[in-house]
Design a protein around this motif. Structure first.
Motif, PDB file in Angstrom:
ATOM      1  N   ASN A   1       0.838  -1.168   0.000  1.00 37.37           N
ATOM      2  CA  ASN A   1       0.000   0.000   0.000  1.00 37.37           C
ATOM      3  C   ASN A   1       0.893   1.244   0.000  1.00 37.37           C
ATOM      4  N   ASN A   2       0.690   2.111  -0.939  1.00 36.88           N
ATOM      5  CA  ASN A   2       1.551   3.287  -1.095  1.00 36.88           C
ATOM      6  C   ASN A   2       0.877   4.581  -0.653  1.00 36.88           C
ATOM      7  N   ARG A   3       0.050   4.520   0.369  1.00 34.29           N
ATOM      8  CA  ARG A   3      -0.610   5.734   0.861  1.00 34.29           C
ATOM      9  C   ARG A   3       0.312   6.473   1.824  1.00 34.29           C
ATOM     10  N   LYS A   4       0.197   7.782   1.816  1.00 32.89           N
ATOM     11  CA  LYS A   4       0.997   8.591   2.723  1.00 32.89           C
ATOM     12  C   LYS A   4       0.435   8.500   4.133  1.00 32.89           C
ATOM     13  N   VAL A   5       1.331   8.551   5.088  1.00 30.06           N
ATOM     14  CA  VAL A   5       0.929   8.475   6.495  1.00 30.06           C
ATOM     15  C   VAL A   5       0.027   9.649   6.849  1.00 30.06           C
ATOM     16  N   SER A   6       0.327  10.818   6.362  1.00 34.90           N
ATOM     17  CA  SER A   6      -0.482  11.996   6.676  1.00 34.90           C
ATOM     18  C   SER A   6      -1.919  11.823   6.185  1.00 34.90           C
TER      19      SER A   6
END
Length: 76
Positions: free
Chosen positions: A1-6
């Motif tokens: 999963n390449n979602r940003k932590v923010s």
């Protein structure tokens, strides 16, 4: 999963803020109510029970209280 932590944090921020606000409001009203009852019934059994409960509640570490609350309310 390449979602940003923010993005993940912001996704759940609104629910967290609502939960915190409601908990703070409830705690304020309960605290003021119990404080008034204890003050109006000074040196009675009710006063002593409220004060004893408050001291025990606030002196217990949060991780211990979390386990106790989960044990009590986890069996329904």
């Amino acid at each position: 999963n390449n979602r940003k932590v923010s993005d993940l944090l912001l996704e759940n921020l609104e629910g967290t803020l609502w939960l915190s606000a409601v908990a703070m409001i409830i705690a304020t009203f309960v605290g003021i109510g119990l404080g008034l009852i204890a003050a109006l019934r000074k040196d009675s059994l009710t006063d002593r029970l409220i004060v004893a409960f408050s001291v025990i509640w606030f002196s217990t570490p949060s991780f211990v209280m979390a386990i106790l609350i989960a044990a009590v309310f986890g069996y329904y």
